[in-house]
Write a protein that holds these residues in place. Structure first.
Motif, PDB file in Angstrom:
ATOM      1  N   GLU A 106     -47.104  -8.087 -31.258  1.00  0.00           N
ATOM      2  CA  GLU A 106     -46.420  -9.276 -31.763  1.00  0.00           C
ATOM      3  C   GLU A 106     -45.863 -10.082 -30.586  1.00  0.00           C
ATOM      4  N   PHE A 107     -45.659 -11.359 -30.789  1.00  0.00           N
ATOM      5  CA  PHE A 107     -45.124 -12.163 -29.684  1.00  0.00           C
ATOM      6  C   PHE A 107     -44.336 -13.365 -30.178  1.00  0.00           C
ATOM      7  N   PHE A 108     -43.393 -13.795 -29.324  1.00  0.00           N
ATOM      8  CA  PHE A 108     -42.590 -14.985 -29.617  1.00  0.00           C
ATOM      9  C   PHE A 108     -43.468 -16.224 -29.465  1.00  0.00           C
ATOM     10  N   VAL A 109     -43.215 -17.200 -30.313  1.00  0.00           N
ATOM     11  CA  VAL A 109     -43.854 -18.513 -30.155  1.00  0.00           C
ATOM     12  C   VAL A 109     -42.751 -19.546 -29.966  1.00  0.00           C
ATOM     13  N   LYS A 126     -49.666 -12.046 -34.998  1.00  0.00           N
ATOM     14  CA  LYS A 126     -48.327 -11.717 -35.507  1.00  0.00           C
ATOM     15  C   LYS A 126     -47.274 -12.420 -34.667  1.00  0.00           C
ATOM     16  N   ILE A 127     -46.715 -13.459 -35.240  1.00  0.00           N
ATOM     17  CA  ILE A 127     -45.823 -14.290 -34.419  1.00  0.00           C
ATOM     18  C   ILE A 127     -44.357 -14.218 -34.861  1.00  0.00           C
ATOM     19  N   HIS A 128     -43.501 -14.367 -33.874  1.00  0.00           N
ATOM     20  CA  HIS A 128     -42.069 -14.537 -34.119  1.00  0.00           C
ATOM     21  C   HIS A 128     -41.714 -15.958 -33.710  1.00  0.00           C
ATOM     22  N   ILE A 129     -41.233 -16.730 -34.649  1.00  0.00           N
ATOM     23  CA  ILE A 129     -40.862 -18.114 -34.346  1.00  0.00           C
ATOM     24  C   ILE A 129     -39.511 -18.087 -33.632  1.00  0.00           C
ATOM     25  N   GLU A 130     -39.508 -18.467 -32.353  1.00  0.00           N
ATOM     26  CA  GLU A 130     -38.225 -18.494 -31.630  1.00  0.00           C
ATOM     27  C   GLU A 130     -37.644 -19.900 -31.682  1.00  0.00           C
ATOM     28  N   ILE A 131     -36.446 -20.011 -32.225  1.00  0.00           N
ATOM     29  CA  ILE A 131     -35.865 -21.343 -32.381  1.00  0.00           C
ATOM     30  C   ILE A 131     -34.729 -21.577 -31.390  1.00  0.00           C
ATOM     31  N   GLU A 132     -34.561 -22.826 -31.036  1.00  0.00           N
ATOM     32  CA  GLU A 132     -33.451 -23.244 -30.177  1.00  0.00           C
ATOM     33  C   GLU A 132     -32.187 -23.301 -31.012  1.00  0.00           C
ATOM     34  N   THR A 133     -31.173 -22.519 -30.592  1.00  0.00           N
ATOM     35  CA  THR A 133     -29.894 -22.615 -31.316  1.00  0.00           C
ATOM     36  C   THR A 133     -28.749 -22.985 -30.386  1.00  0.00           C
ATOM     37  N   GLY A 134     -29.034 -23.037 -29.069  1.00  0.00           N
ATOM     38  CA  GLY A 134     -27.951 -23.395 -28.153  1.00  0.00           C
ATOM     39  C   GLY A 134     -27.972 -22.751 -26.784  1.00  0.00           C
ATOM     40  N   LEU A 135     -28.922 -21.828 -26.560  1.00  0.00           N
ATOM     41  CA  LEU A 135     -29.052 -21.248 -25.214  1.00  0.00           C
ATOM     42  C   LEU A 135     -29.707 -22.251 -24.273  1.00  0.00           C
ATOM     43  N   ASN A 136     -30.564 -23.069 -24.859  1.00  0.00           N
ATOM     44  CA  ASN A 136     -31.305 -24.057 -24.079  1.00  0.00           C
ATOM     45  C   ASN A 136     -32.142 -23.450 -22.970  1.00  0.00           C
ATOM     46  N   GLU A 144     -49.507 -14.085 -39.254  1.00  0.00           N
ATOM     47  CA  GLU A 144     -48.477 -13.353 -39.981  1.00  0.00           C
ATOM     48  C   GLU A 144     -47.147 -13.761 -39.360  1.00  0.00           C
ATOM     49  N   ILE A 145     -46.201 -14.177 -40.189  1.00  0.00           N
ATOM     50  CA  ILE A 145     -44.906 -14.586 -39.644  1.00  0.00           C
ATOM     51  C   ILE A 145     -44.020 -13.337 -39.593  1.00  0.00           C
ATOM     52  N   SER A 146     -44.087 -12.653 -38.459  1.00  0.00           N
ATOM     53  CA  SER A 146     -43.402 -11.364 -38.324  1.00  0.00           C
ATOM     54  C   SER A 146     -41.903 -11.535 -38.156  1.00  0.00           C
ATOM     55  N   GLY A 147     -41.499 -12.704 -37.631  1.00  0.00           N
ATOM     56  CA  GLY A 147     -40.066 -12.849 -37.432  1.00  0.00           C
ATOM     57  C   GLY A 147     -39.622 -14.271 -37.183  1.00  0.00           C
ATOM     58  N   LEU A 148     -38.312 -14.472 -37.390  1.00  0.00           N
ATOM     59  CA  LEU A 148     -37.644 -15.693 -36.955  1.00  0.00           C
ATOM     60  C   LEU A 148     -36.523 -15.209 -36.045  1.00  0.00           C
ATOM     61  N   LYS A 176     -38.893 -10.449 -40.594  1.00  0.00           N
ATOM     62  CA  LYS A 176     -37.619  -9.998 -40.025  1.00  0.00           C
ATOM     63  C   LYS A 176     -36.892 -11.147 -39.355  1.00  0.00           C
ATOM     64  N   TYR A 177     -35.568 -11.140 -39.534  1.00  0.00           N
ATOM     65  CA  TYR A 177     -34.722 -12.089 -38.824  1.00  0.00           C
ATOM     66  C   TYR A 177     -33.970 -11.312 -37.754  1.00  0.00           C
ATOM     67  N   HIS A 178     -34.003 -11.806 -36.506  1.00  0.00           N
ATOM     68  CA  HIS A 178     -33.303 -11.063 -35.453  1.00  0.00           C
ATOM     69  C   HIS A 178     -32.802 -11.983 -34.353  1.00  0.00           C
ATOM     70  N   SER A 179     -31.655 -11.624 -33.783  1.00  0.00           N
ATOM     71  CA  SER A 179     -31.044 -12.491 -32.784  1.00  0.00           C
ATOM     72  C   SER A 179     -30.222 -11.736 -31.749  1.00  0.00           C
TER      73      SER A 179
END
Ligand SMILES: *Cc1c(COP(=O)(O)O)cnc(C)c1O
Length: 392
Positions: free
Chosen positions: A99-102, A123-133, A157-161, A200-203
């Motif tokens: 799996e890998f971050f996108v 199998k992708i994990h959608i990595e979103i910007e929340t403020g780390l920049n 497959e959307i394995s994660g956010l 899965k949701y993970h942070s």
């Protein structure tokens, strides 16, 4: 022993740390973070012990690390690349269910291309910007990604956010982290409203998992703490306060010992011993002048081995149960210590650079303090060429 130094990894310590974390974090799934050669501990060694402790999820930075986990692991764990994977390497990843971050569109498009060729789902994990920049998709990119996902659902497959926090180990980041958590939850809602439901949701890294329970979600990515160090002193104090609140005074006093155990020890041997006359300078330059007649032992470990130059005239080692001081400059391959006050000391005697003898200990935190480095920095500077051995 032919090596100039060796690193021992304690199976008991890692098992202890993982079981403490599992219990304290209410059994949330743990991903064992083993980037940076498992924070200097050795990927193969940590994969073996972590699997033995029931871990079924590993996080790495790149494909080279993913391959090492893939080759070593016995129980087909999930392997997740959080950082670099592009081009042809994506093909290997998809083929092997890695799996890998996108966090950019190009990676997503390349992944879809290979997924189609391989007739497999990426199998992708959608990595979103929340403020780390740092990495992470911003709002505009996310919109585009949502559209691409909808059009290519048979190849993805959307394995994660997921996201990563901007310094959860420091109380100074409190408001910034809280805001990141709110941003994450808002994006989760948005994605769900588009009919996309990641598995899965993970942070959380170690510090966030310990300090912000609402950030634990479905999976926590634990690096530093599994190796037995606190991400910062603040996180440790926060932990003590939490258990204090939930315990009677006597129970708290009984339990105040650090629940984490240092997994890594670093050992060498005395290479030679020399008598120095009062008034002589020791080593390069004139940073150390002998104030009396002295005995100096030379240890075959220097800055090329990860023993930082900032430990010159500052570092401590343990020989025959006695703490001794580094004298003069740390050289590329050698360091000198003052053994004048050790009654019986010989060439070949064991030297502890990180570790414990009886009540005397040099732990990673004290080592970092003297060398003015972060725990993270010290551990990952230990070269891969030093042999690692699992002990009990
Ligand atoms: C390194 C890393 C972690 C683990 O951090 P620790 O502080 O060692 O627990 C978690 N998530 C990401 C994205 C990382 O890069």
């Amino acid at each position: 022993m032919f090596e100039s130094s060796i690193i021992e990894i304690s199976r008991t310590a890692i098992k202890n740390n993982l079981s403490f974390l599992k219990k304290h974090l209410n059994n949330v799934e743990i991903s064992s973070v083993i980037k940076g050669n498992a924070y200097g501990h050795g990927i193969e060694q940590i994969v073996e012990i972590a699997e033995d402790s029931g871990i079924k999820h590993f996080s790495v930075f790149n494909v080279a690390e993913a391959k090492r986990v893939f080759d070593k692991a016995k129980n087909s764990p999930i392997i997740m690349i959080m950082g670099y994977v592009d081009g042809k390497e994506l093909r290997w990843a998809i083929k092997n269910n890695i799996e890998f971050f996108v966090f950019d569109i190009t990676r997503l498009e390349t992944a879809i291309k290979y997924a189609k060729v391989l007739k497999k789902k990426a199998k992708i994990h959608i990595e979103i910007e929340t403020g780390l920049n740092r990495t992470g998709l911003n709002k505009k990119e996310l919109k585009e990604v949502i559209n691409i996902i909808k059009e290519n659902s048979e190849n993805l497959e959307i394995s994660g956010l997921c996201t990563h926090y901007a310094g959860a180990e420091s109380i100074g980041s409190y408001y910034r982290i809280k805001k990141q958590i709110r941003n994450f939850n808002a994006t989760k809602k948005l994605i769900n409203s588009q009919g996309i439901f990641p598995k899965k949701y993970h942070s959380s890294c170690s510090a966030a998992a310990m300090t912000y329970p609402e950030a634990r979600m479905d999976l926590v990515r634990i690096g530093m703490m599994q190796y037995g160090s606190w991400p910062s002193f603040e996180v440790y104090i926060h932990y003590l306060n939490t258990i204090k609140k939930n315990k009677k005074r006597e129970e708290f006093d009984a339990e105040i010992n650090n629940p984490l155990k240092r997994a890594l020890s670093w050992k060498s041997r005395i290479m030679s011993i020399k008598k120095i006359k009062k008034g002589e300078f020791i080593g390069y330059g004139n940073s150390f002048l002998a104030q009396e007649d002295m005995f100096i032992a030379t240890i075959p470990v220097g800055y090329s081995d990860g023993y930082s130059r900032s430990l010159s005239n500052q570092g401590r080692m343990i020989i025959n149960g006695i703490r001794v001081a580094v004298v003069g400059m740390v050289n590329m391959n050698m360091t000198m210590v003052d053994v004048t006050n050790i009654a019986n000391v010989n060439k070949g005697d064991e030297v502890i650079l990180i570790g414990k003898h009886g009540d005397i200990e040099i732990n990673v935190a004290s080592f970092s303090e003297i060398s003015e480095q972060l725990n993270y920095d010290i551990l990952t500077s230990l070269p891969e060429s030093i042999p690692r051995k699992i002990v009990n």
